[in-house]
Write an enzyme that holds these catalytic residues in place. Structure first.
Site, short mmCIF file in Angstrom:
data_model
loop_
_atom_site.label_atom_id
_atom_site.label_comp_id
_atom_site.label_asym_id
_atom_site.label_seq_id
_atom_site.Cartn_x
_atom_site.Cartn_y
_atom_site.Cartn_z
N ARG A 1 1.05 5.79 16.81
CA ARG A 1 1.34 7.13 16.30
C ARG A 1 0.66 8.19 17.16
O ARG A 1 -0.23 7.88 17.96
CB ARG A 1 0.91 7.25 14.85
CG ARG A 1 -0.53 6.92 14.61
CD ARG A 1 -0.87 7.03 13.13
NE ARG A 1 -2.31 6.90 12.95
CZ ARG A 1 -2.96 7.09 11.82
NH1 ARG A 1 -2.32 7.43 10.74
NH2 ARG A 1 -4.26 6.95 11.75
N ARG B 1 0.83 -1.21 0.00
CA ARG B 1 0.00 0.00 0.00
C ARG B 1 0.86 1.26 0.00
O ARG B 1 0.43 2.32 -0.44
CB ARG B 1 -0.86 0.04 1.28
CG ARG B 1 -2.12 -0.75 1.24
CD ARG B 1 -2.70 -0.82 2.64
NE ARG B 1 -3.13 0.49 3.16
CZ ARG B 1 -4.38 0.92 3.16
NH1 ARG B 1 -5.33 0.15 2.66
NH2 ARG B 1 -4.70 2.09 3.66
N1 UDP Z 1 3.83 0.86 7.87
C1 UDP Z 1 5.05 0.77 8.52
N2 UDP Z 1 5.58 1.89 9.06
C2 UDP Z 1 4.98 3.09 8.99
C3 UDP Z 1 3.73 3.20 8.33
C4 UDP Z 1 3.18 2.06 7.78
O1 UDP Z 1 5.59 -0.30 8.61
O2 UDP Z 1 5.52 4.08 9.53
C5 UDP Z 1 3.25 -0.38 7.31
C6 UDP Z 1 2.29 -1.08 8.26
O3 UDP Z 1 2.47 -2.47 8.09
C7 UDP Z 1 0.93 -0.69 7.74
C8 UDP Z 1 1.21 -0.62 6.24
O4 UDP Z 1 2.52 -0.09 6.14
O5 UDP Z 1 -0.03 -1.65 8.06
C9 UDP Z 1 0.22 0.23 5.49
O6 UDP Z 1 0.26 1.53 6.04
P1 UDP Z 1 -1.01 2.48 5.96
O7 UDP Z 1 -0.63 3.77 6.57
O8 UDP Z 1 -1.52 2.46 4.58
O9 UDP Z 1 -2.01 1.72 6.93
P2 UDP Z 1 -3.49 2.08 7.41
O10 UDP Z 1 -3.32 2.65 8.79
O11 UDP Z 1 -4.07 3.06 6.42
O12 UDP Z 1 -4.16 0.75 7.41
#
Ligand code: UDP
Ligand code: FAD
Length: 374
Positions: free
Chosen positions: A280, A172
Protein backbone atom coordinates in the site's frame (compact mmCIF):
# COMPACT_ATOMS: atom_id res chain seq x y z
CA UNK A 1 17.09 3.67 49.12
CA UNK A 2 17.45 3.65 45.36
CA UNK A 3 17.20 6.86 43.34
CA UNK A 4 13.96 5.88 41.53
CA UNK A 5 10.95 3.73 42.35
CA UNK A 6 10.59 2.64 38.72
CA UNK A 7 12.87 2.33 35.73
CA UNK A 8 10.71 2.12 32.61
CA UNK A 9 12.58 0.60 29.67
CA UNK A 10 10.93 1.80 26.46
CA UNK A 11 9.03 5.04 25.82
CA UNK A 12 6.35 3.49 23.57
CA UNK A 13 2.72 3.59 24.63
CA UNK A 14 3.05 0.87 27.27
CA UNK A 15 6.04 2.53 28.94
CA UNK A 16 4.63 6.05 28.66
CA UNK A 17 1.25 5.11 30.16
CA UNK A 18 2.86 3.20 33.02
CA UNK A 19 5.26 6.07 33.73
CA UNK A 20 2.45 8.63 33.63
CA UNK A 21 0.38 6.65 36.14
CA UNK A 22 3.32 6.10 38.48
CA UNK A 23 4.31 9.79 38.40
CA UNK A 24 0.69 10.83 39.04
CA UNK A 25 0.73 8.59 42.12
CA UNK A 26 3.80 10.44 43.41
CA UNK A 27 6.43 7.83 42.49
CA UNK A 28 9.89 8.65 41.17
CA UNK A 29 10.22 7.39 37.61
CA UNK A 30 13.03 7.23 35.05
CA UNK A 31 12.24 6.35 31.42
CA UNK A 32 14.95 5.19 29.03
CA UNK A 33 14.83 4.24 25.36
CA UNK A 34 17.48 2.91 23.04
CA UNK A 35 16.12 4.97 20.15
CA UNK A 36 17.01 8.67 19.87
CA UNK A 37 13.31 9.55 20.16
CA UNK A 38 10.33 8.85 22.40
CA UNK A 39 7.03 7.16 21.43
CA UNK A 40 8.21 3.76 20.14
CA UNK A 41 6.32 2.61 17.08
CA UNK A 42 3.78 5.40 17.17
CA UNK A 43 6.56 7.97 16.68
CA UNK A 44 5.63 10.73 14.21
CA UNK A 45 8.16 13.19 12.84
CA UNK A 46 7.28 16.59 11.44
CA UNK A 47 8.52 17.19 7.89
CA UNK A 48 7.20 19.97 5.62
CA UNK A 49 4.45 20.61 8.20
CA UNK A 50 3.27 16.99 7.90
CA UNK A 51 3.36 14.44 10.75
CA UNK A 52 5.03 11.45 9.12
CA UNK A 53 4.22 8.08 10.71
CA UNK A 54 7.79 6.74 10.64
CA UNK A 55 7.05 3.16 11.81
CA UNK A 56 3.82 2.65 9.87
CA UNK A 57 0.46 4.40 9.70
CA UNK A 58 -1.40 4.45 13.01
CA UNK A 59 -5.12 5.13 13.33
CA UNK A 60 -6.43 5.24 16.87
CA UNK A 61 -9.71 3.35 17.31
CA UNK A 62 -11.36 1.83 20.33
CA UNK A 63 -14.58 0.65 21.92
CA UNK A 64 -13.14 1.17 25.38
CA UNK A 65 -14.54 4.38 26.85
CA UNK A 66 -12.00 4.40 29.69
CA UNK A 67 -9.10 4.28 27.22
CA UNK A 68 -10.72 6.92 24.99
CA UNK A 69 -11.21 9.29 27.96
CA UNK A 70 -7.65 8.60 29.08
CA UNK A 71 -5.97 9.48 25.74
CA UNK A 72 -8.15 12.56 25.36
CA UNK A 73 -6.47 13.98 28.46
CA UNK A 74 -3.20 14.22 26.50
CA UNK A 75 -4.32 15.22 22.99
CA UNK A 76 -7.23 16.51 21.00
CA UNK A 77 -8.29 13.84 18.52
CA UNK A 78 -9.51 14.88 15.07
CA UNK A 79 -12.42 13.27 13.20
CA UNK A 80 -10.27 11.14 10.86
CA UNK A 81 -12.04 7.95 9.79
CA UNK A 82 -10.01 5.28 8.07
CA UNK A 83 -11.44 4.59 4.60
CA UNK A 84 -8.75 2.99 2.45
CA UNK A 85 -9.20 2.72 -1.30
CA UNK A 86 -8.26 -0.47 -3.15
CA UNK A 87 -6.45 -0.09 -6.48
CA UNK A 88 -6.65 -3.19 -8.67
CA UNK A 89 -4.75 -2.47 -11.91
CA UNK A 90 -6.20 1.06 -11.94
CA UNK A 91 -9.76 0.10 -10.97
CA UNK A 92 -10.65 1.78 -7.66
CA UNK A 93 -12.88 0.16 -5.01
CA UNK A 94 -14.09 1.26 -1.57
CA UNK A 95 -12.95 -0.61 1.52
CA UNK A 96 -13.99 -2.31 3.69
CA UNK A 97 -16.38 -4.38 1.58
CA UNK A 98 -19.66 -2.45 1.46
CA UNK A 99 -22.41 -1.31 -0.94
CA UNK A 100 -20.02 1.05 -2.79
CA UNK A 101 -17.67 -1.91 -3.42
CA UNK A 102 -20.49 -4.20 -4.56
CA UNK A 103 -21.96 -1.54 -6.84
CA UNK A 104 -18.58 -0.90 -8.51
CA UNK A 105 -17.85 -4.63 -8.87
CA UNK A 106 -21.25 -5.86 -10.10
CA UNK A 107 -23.46 -2.85 -10.79
CA UNK A 108 -25.86 -4.00 -8.05
CA UNK A 109 -27.88 -1.21 -6.44
CA UNK A 110 -29.78 -2.69 -3.50
CA UNK A 111 -28.53 -4.68 -0.48
CA UNK A 112 -30.76 -7.58 -1.61
CA UNK A 113 -29.07 -7.71 -5.02
CA UNK A 114 -25.64 -7.63 -3.40
CA UNK A 115 -26.52 -10.41 -0.95
CA UNK A 116 -27.87 -12.55 -3.82
CA UNK A 117 -24.71 -12.05 -5.88
CA UNK A 118 -22.48 -13.09 -2.97
CA UNK A 119 -24.68 -16.13 -2.28
CA UNK A 120 -24.57 -17.21 -5.96
CA UNK A 121 -20.76 -17.04 -6.02
CA UNK A 122 -20.46 -18.83 -2.70
CA UNK A 123 -22.68 -21.68 -3.90
CA UNK A 124 -20.85 -21.94 -7.24
CA UNK A 125 -17.58 -22.36 -5.33
CA UNK A 126 -19.19 -25.18 -3.31
CA UNK A 127 -17.93 -24.01 0.10
CA UNK A 128 -19.86 -24.98 3.21
CA UNK A 129 -17.21 -25.02 5.97
CA UNK A 130 -14.33 -22.61 5.10
CA UNK A 131 -11.02 -24.30 5.89
CA UNK A 132 -8.58 -21.55 4.99
CA UNK A 133 -8.43 -17.83 4.15
CA UNK A 134 -9.34 -18.36 0.48
CA UNK A 135 -12.48 -20.34 1.30
CA UNK A 136 -13.43 -17.94 4.09
CA UNK A 137 -13.04 -14.91 1.80
CA UNK A 138 -15.12 -16.44 -1.01
CA UNK A 139 -17.86 -17.43 1.40
CA UNK A 140 -17.96 -13.88 2.84
CA UNK A 141 -17.80 -11.77 -0.34
CA UNK A 142 -17.75 -14.07 -3.38
CA UNK A 143 -15.15 -15.03 -5.99
CA UNK A 144 -14.83 -11.71 -7.87
CA UNK A 145 -13.94 -9.69 -4.79
CA UNK A 146 -11.63 -12.43 -3.58
CA UNK A 147 -9.75 -12.47 -6.91
CA UNK A 148 -9.43 -8.69 -7.27
CA UNK A 149 -9.23 -7.32 -3.75
CA UNK A 150 -7.99 -10.09 -1.47
CA UNK A 151 -5.88 -12.75 -3.15
CA UNK A 152 -2.91 -10.68 -4.36
CA UNK A 153 -2.83 -8.33 -1.35
CA UNK A 154 -2.92 -11.11 1.22
CA UNK A 155 -0.26 -13.11 -0.59
CA UNK A 156 2.04 -10.06 -0.62
CA UNK A 157 1.34 -9.20 3.00
CA UNK A 158 1.90 -12.66 4.44
CA UNK A 159 4.33 -14.13 1.89
CA UNK A 160 2.14 -17.24 1.62
CA UNK A 161 -0.83 -18.27 -0.58
CA UNK A 162 -4.33 -17.72 0.85
CA UNK A 163 -4.92 -21.48 0.89
CA UNK A 164 -2.15 -21.80 3.50
CA UNK A 165 -3.39 -19.03 5.80
CA UNK A 166 -5.92 -19.30 8.65
CA UNK A 167 -9.50 -18.12 7.94
CA UNK A 168 -9.64 -15.76 10.94
CA UNK A 169 -7.25 -13.19 9.36
CA UNK A 170 -9.90 -12.05 6.87
CA UNK A 171 -12.67 -12.00 9.47
CA UNK A 172 -10.98 -8.87 10.91
CA UNK A 173 -12.49 -6.91 8.01
CA UNK A 174 -16.12 -5.76 8.16
CA UNK A 175 -18.51 -6.82 5.35
CA UNK A 176 -21.48 -4.44 5.20
CA UNK A 177 -24.65 -4.21 3.15
CA UNK A 178 -24.71 -0.47 3.86
CA UNK A 179 -22.95 2.53 2.33
CA UNK A 180 -20.38 2.84 5.11
CA UNK A 181 -16.68 3.17 4.21
CA UNK A 182 -15.45 3.19 7.82
CA UNK A 183 -12.73 0.51 8.01
CA UNK A 184 -13.30 -0.04 11.74
CA UNK A 185 -16.37 -0.90 13.77
CA UNK A 186 -15.04 1.02 16.79
CA UNK A 187 -17.18 3.60 18.58
CA UNK A 188 -14.29 6.09 18.87
CA UNK A 189 -11.68 6.91 16.23
CA UNK A 190 -9.26 9.69 15.30
CA UNK A 191 -5.70 10.97 15.01
CA UNK A 192 -4.08 13.07 17.74
CA UNK A 193 -3.78 16.64 16.49
CA UNK A 194 -0.08 17.54 16.44
CA UNK A 195 0.99 13.90 15.98
CA UNK A 196 1.47 10.89 18.24
CA UNK A 197 4.87 12.12 19.45
CA UNK A 198 3.21 15.10 21.09
CA UNK A 199 0.60 12.82 22.70
CA UNK A 200 3.37 10.70 24.24
CA UNK A 201 5.42 13.79 25.21
CA UNK A 202 2.38 15.08 27.11
CA UNK A 203 2.09 11.75 28.94
CA UNK A 204 5.77 12.00 29.88
CA UNK A 205 5.53 15.63 31.00
CA UNK A 206 7.65 16.16 34.12
CA UNK A 207 9.25 12.70 33.93
CA UNK A 208 13.00 12.26 33.38
CA UNK A 209 13.67 10.58 30.03
CA UNK A 210 17.09 9.46 28.78
CA UNK A 211 17.29 8.57 25.09
CA UNK A 212 19.78 6.48 23.07
CA UNK A 213 20.31 4.23 26.11
CA UNK A 214 20.25 0.46 25.68
CA UNK A 215 19.16 -1.16 28.94
CA UNK A 216 20.60 -4.53 28.02
CA UNK A 217 24.08 -3.13 27.41
CA UNK A 218 24.40 -1.84 30.98
CA UNK A 219 21.74 -3.82 32.78
CA UNK A 220 23.40 -3.99 36.20
CA UNK A 221 24.03 -0.24 36.29
CA UNK A 222 20.44 0.57 35.32
CA UNK A 223 19.03 -1.96 37.80
CA UNK A 224 20.99 -0.26 40.56
CA UNK A 225 19.00 2.94 39.97
CA UNK A 226 15.46 1.70 40.67
CA UNK A 227 13.49 -0.65 42.90
CA UNK A 228 11.51 -2.08 40.02
CA UNK A 229 11.97 -2.34 36.25
CA UNK A 230 9.18 -2.16 33.65
CA UNK A 231 10.67 -3.75 30.54
CA UNK A 232 8.91 -3.24 27.17
CA UNK A 233 11.68 -4.52 24.86
CA UNK A 234 11.72 -7.98 23.24
CA UNK A 235 11.44 -10.75 25.82
CA UNK A 236 13.86 -13.04 23.96
CA UNK A 237 16.51 -10.28 23.82
CA UNK A 238 16.23 -9.84 27.62
CA UNK A 239 17.28 -13.47 28.05
CA UNK A 240 20.08 -13.19 25.46
CA UNK A 241 18.05 -15.36 23.00
CA UNK A 242 19.10 -18.35 25.06
CA UNK A 243 16.12 -20.45 23.90
CA UNK A 244 16.29 -19.17 20.28
CA UNK A 245 14.68 -16.10 18.72
CA UNK A 246 10.97 -15.35 18.31
CA UNK A 247 9.89 -14.54 14.74
CA UNK A 248 8.23 -11.43 13.33
CA UNK A 249 6.86 -10.19 9.99
CA UNK A 250 8.71 -7.08 8.99
CA UNK A 251 7.77 -4.07 6.87
CA UNK A 252 10.06 -1.84 4.82
CA UNK A 253 9.01 1.74 4.10
CA UNK A 254 10.19 3.82 1.15
CA UNK A 255 9.34 7.43 1.91
CA UNK A 256 9.42 10.27 -0.63
CA UNK A 257 8.66 13.99 -0.49
CA UNK A 258 6.89 15.20 -3.62
CA UNK A 259 6.59 18.74 -4.89
CA UNK A 260 2.86 18.43 -5.51
CA UNK A 261 -0.01 19.03 -3.09
CA UNK A 262 -1.93 15.79 -3.67
CA UNK A 263 -0.61 12.41 -4.82
CA UNK A 264 -3.51 10.00 -4.30
CA UNK A 265 -6.30 11.94 -2.57
CA UNK A 266 -6.50 9.58 0.39
CA UNK A 267 -4.40 8.54 3.41
CA UNK A 268 -4.21 4.87 2.33
CA UNK A 269 -4.42 3.18 -1.06
CA UNK A 270 -4.03 -0.61 -1.07
CA UNK A 271 -2.55 -2.19 -4.20
CA UNK A 272 -4.49 -5.42 -4.29
CA UNK A 273 -2.99 -7.03 -7.43
CA UNK A 274 -0.16 -9.55 -7.12
CA UNK A 275 2.19 -7.75 -9.55
CA UNK A 276 2.72 -4.35 -7.81
CA UNK A 277 5.53 -5.06 -5.33
CA UNK A 278 4.27 -2.80 -2.52
CA UNK A 279 1.14 -3.57 -0.50
CA UNK A 280 0.00 0.00 0.00
CA UNK A 281 0.91 3.68 -0.22
CA UNK A 282 0.33 6.02 2.70
CA UNK A 283 -0.01 9.76 2.03
CA UNK A 284 0.59 11.14 5.51
CA UNK A 285 -0.92 14.63 5.16
CA UNK A 286 -4.48 13.24 4.80
CA UNK A 287 -4.48 11.99 8.41
CA UNK A 288 -4.81 15.69 9.26
CA UNK A 289 -6.84 16.76 6.19
CA UNK A 290 -3.84 18.26 4.36
CA UNK A 291 -3.52 21.18 6.81
CA UNK A 292 -0.55 22.36 8.85
CA UNK A 293 -0.63 23.48 12.50
CA UNK A 294 -2.01 26.88 11.46
CA UNK A 295 -4.79 25.32 9.42
CA UNK A 296 -3.12 26.23 6.10
CA UNK A 297 -2.98 23.91 3.06
CA UNK A 298 0.41 22.20 2.78
CA UNK A 299 1.94 22.69 -0.70
CA UNK A 300 4.02 19.47 -0.69
CA UNK A 301 3.18 15.90 0.13
CA UNK A 302 4.97 12.89 1.65
CA UNK A 303 4.20 9.30 0.69
CA UNK A 304 5.44 5.95 2.00
CA UNK A 305 5.33 2.74 -0.02
CA UNK A 306 5.08 -0.33 2.22
CA UNK A 307 6.78 -3.60 1.38
CA UNK A 308 6.03 -6.60 3.52
CA UNK A 309 8.92 -8.97 4.22
CA UNK A 310 10.03 -11.95 6.28
CA UNK A 311 11.85 -10.75 9.40
CA UNK A 312 15.50 -11.63 9.94
CA UNK A 313 17.68 -10.87 12.98
CA UNK A 314 18.73 -7.21 12.87
CA UNK A 315 15.48 -6.06 11.18
CA UNK A 316 12.97 -3.92 13.07
CA UNK A 317 10.41 -6.35 14.60
CA UNK A 318 6.84 -5.41 13.59
CA UNK A 319 4.19 -8.13 13.71
CA UNK A 320 4.68 -11.04 16.13
CA UNK A 321 3.99 -14.29 14.28
CA UNK A 322 1.49 -15.75 16.73
CA UNK A 323 1.59 -19.30 15.35
CA UNK A 324 2.01 -22.53 17.29
CA UNK A 325 5.80 -22.74 17.04
CA UNK A 326 6.38 -19.19 18.28
CA UNK A 327 3.61 -19.53 20.86
CA UNK A 328 5.42 -22.48 22.43
CA UNK A 329 8.74 -20.68 22.47
CA UNK A 330 7.14 -17.60 24.00
CA UNK A 331 5.58 -19.75 26.74
CA UNK A 332 9.06 -20.97 27.69
CA UNK A 333 10.41 -17.40 27.81
CA UNK A 334 7.40 -16.40 29.89
CA UNK A 335 8.31 -19.05 32.41
CA UNK A 336 11.82 -17.63 32.68
CA UNK A 337 10.31 -14.16 33.07
CA UNK A 338 8.09 -15.16 35.97
CA UNK A 339 11.16 -16.35 37.89
CA UNK A 340 12.82 -12.89 37.58
CA UNK A 341 12.57 -10.57 40.56
CA UNK A 342 11.44 -6.91 40.53
CA UNK A 343 10.64 -6.76 36.85
CA UNK A 344 7.43 -6.51 34.82
CA UNK A 345 7.40 -7.48 31.12
CA UNK A 346 4.87 -5.44 29.13
CA UNK A 347 3.72 -4.36 25.68
CA UNK A 348 3.97 -5.67 22.15
CA UNK A 349 7.55 -6.93 22.45
CA UNK A 350 7.63 -7.80 26.16
CA UNK A 351 4.51 -9.96 25.84
CA UNK A 352 5.04 -10.97 22.18
CA UNK A 353 1.47 -10.05 21.34
CA UNK A 354 -0.12 -8.20 18.43
CA UNK A 355 -1.69 -5.43 20.47
CA UNK A 356 -3.60 -2.50 18.94
CA UNK A 357 -2.83 0.83 20.61
CA UNK A 358 -5.98 0.87 22.73
CA UNK A 359 -5.28 -2.65 24.00
CA UNK A 360 -1.70 -1.77 24.92
CA UNK A 361 -2.91 1.30 26.83
CA UNK A 362 -5.52 -0.78 28.69
CA UNK A 363 -2.83 -3.36 29.51
CA UNK A 364 -0.47 -0.68 30.86
CA UNK A 365 -3.23 0.82 33.03
CA UNK A 366 -3.94 -2.66 34.44
CA UNK A 367 -0.26 -3.34 34.94
CA UNK A 368 0.13 -0.14 36.95
CA UNK A 369 -2.88 -1.06 39.14
CA UNK A 370 -1.38 -4.47 39.81
CA UNK A 371 2.14 -3.23 40.44
CA UNK A 372 1.00 -0.39 42.69
CA UNK A 373 -1.08 -2.83 44.73
CA UNK A 374 1.85 -5.21 45.38
N1 UDP B 1 -6.97 -7.60 3.18
C1 UDP B 1 -7.12 -7.79 1.83
N2 UDP B 1 -7.21 -6.70 1.02
C2 UDP B 1 -7.15 -5.44 1.48
C3 UDP B 1 -7.00 -5.24 2.88
C4 UDP B 1 -6.91 -6.34 3.71
O1 UDP B 1 -7.15 -8.91 1.38
O2 UDP B 1 -7.21 -4.49 0.68
C5 UDP B 1 -6.86 -8.80 4.04
C6 UDP B 1 -5.42 -9.22 4.31
O3 UDP B 1 -5.39 -10.63 4.33
C7 UDP B 1 -5.15 -8.69 5.69
C8 UDP B 1 -6.52 -8.86 6.34
O4 UDP B 1 -7.44 -8.56 5.31
O5 UDP B 1 -4.16 -9.44 6.34
C9 UDP B 1 -6.74 -7.97 7.53
O6 UDP B 1 -6.57 -6.64 7.12
P1 UDP B 1 -6.11 -5.52 8.15
O7 UDP B 1 -6.08 -4.23 7.42
O8 UDP B 1 -6.92 -5.64 9.37
O9 UDP B 1 -4.61 -5.99 8.44
P2 UDP B 1 -3.46 -5.34 9.34
O10 UDP B 1 -2.56 -4.64 8.37
O11 UDP B 1 -4.12 -4.42 10.34
O12 UDP B 1 -2.83 -6.55 9.95
P1 FAD C 1 6.77 -0.11 21.16
O1 FAD C 1 6.08 1.07 20.60
O2 FAD C 1 7.52 -1.01 20.23
O3 FAD C 1 7.79 0.44 22.28
C1 FAD C 1 8.85 -0.31 22.81
C2 FAD C 1 10.02 0.64 23.07
O4 FAD C 1 11.04 -0.05 23.79
C3 FAD C 1 10.67 1.12 21.76
O5 FAD C 1 10.72 2.54 21.74
C4 FAD C 1 12.08 0.52 21.81
O6 FAD C 1 13.06 1.35 21.24
C5 FAD C 1 12.30 0.37 23.31
N1 FAD C 1 13.30 -0.64 23.65
C6 FAD C 1 13.33 -1.94 23.23
N2 FAD C 1 14.41 -2.56 23.74
C7 FAD C 1 15.07 -1.65 24.51
C8 FAD C 1 16.27 -1.69 25.28
N3 FAD C 1 17.02 -2.80 25.37
N4 FAD C 1 16.66 -0.58 25.92
C9 FAD C 1 15.94 0.57 25.83
N5 FAD C 1 14.79 0.67 25.12
C10 FAD C 1 14.36 -0.43 24.46
N6 FAD C 1 -2.41 -0.08 16.42
C11 FAD C 1 -3.58 0.59 16.30
O7 FAD C 1 -4.34 0.68 17.28
N7 FAD C 1 -3.94 1.18 15.11
C12 FAD C 1 -3.15 1.13 14.00
O8 FAD C 1 -3.50 1.69 12.95
C13 FAD C 1 -1.90 0.42 14.10
N8 FAD C 1 -1.09 0.34 13.04
C14 FAD C 1 0.08 -0.36 13.15
C15 FAD C 1 0.91 -0.44 12.02
C16 FAD C 1 2.10 -1.15 12.09
C17 FAD C 1 3.00 -1.24 10.87
C18 FAD C 1 2.46 -1.81 13.30
C19 FAD C 1 3.73 -2.61 13.40
C20 FAD C 1 1.66 -1.70 14.43
C21 FAD C 1 0.46 -0.98 14.37
N9 FAD C 1 -0.37 -0.85 15.49
C22 FAD C 1 -1.57 -0.18 15.37
C23 FAD C 1 0.03 -1.39 16.82
C24 FAD C 1 0.82 -0.36 17.71
O9 FAD C 1 1.99 0.03 17.02
C25 FAD C 1 1.18 -0.97 19.08
O10 FAD C 1 0.02 -1.36 19.77
C26 FAD C 1 1.97 -0.05 20.05
O11 FAD C 1 2.82 0.83 19.38
C27 FAD C 1 2.76 -0.90 21.02
O12 FAD C 1 3.40 -0.10 22.00
P2 FAD C 1 4.53 -0.73 22.93
O13 FAD C 1 4.90 0.32 23.94
O14 FAD C 1 4.14 -2.06 23.43
O15 FAD C 1 5.78 -1.04 21.95
Amino acid sequence: MKQFDYLVVGSGLFGAVFAQQAKAAGRKVLVIDKRPNIAGNVYTQEQEGIHVHIYGAHIFHTNDKTVWDYVNRFAVFNRFTNSPVANYHGELYSLPFNMYTFNRMWGVVTPQEAAEKIEQQRQAAGISEPKNLEEQAISLVGTDIYEKLIKGYTQKQWGRPCTELPAFIIRRLPVRLTFDNNYFNALYQGIPVGGYTRLVANMLDGIEVRLSQDYLKDKAQWDALADKVIYTGPIDAYFGYRLGNLEYRSVRFETETLDIPNYQGNAAVNYTDAETPWTRIIEHKWFEFGKDADGKDIPKTIISREYSSEWKPGDEPYYPVNDEKNGKLYARYKELASAEKNIVFGGRLGEYKYYDMDAVIAAALRSWQQTAGE
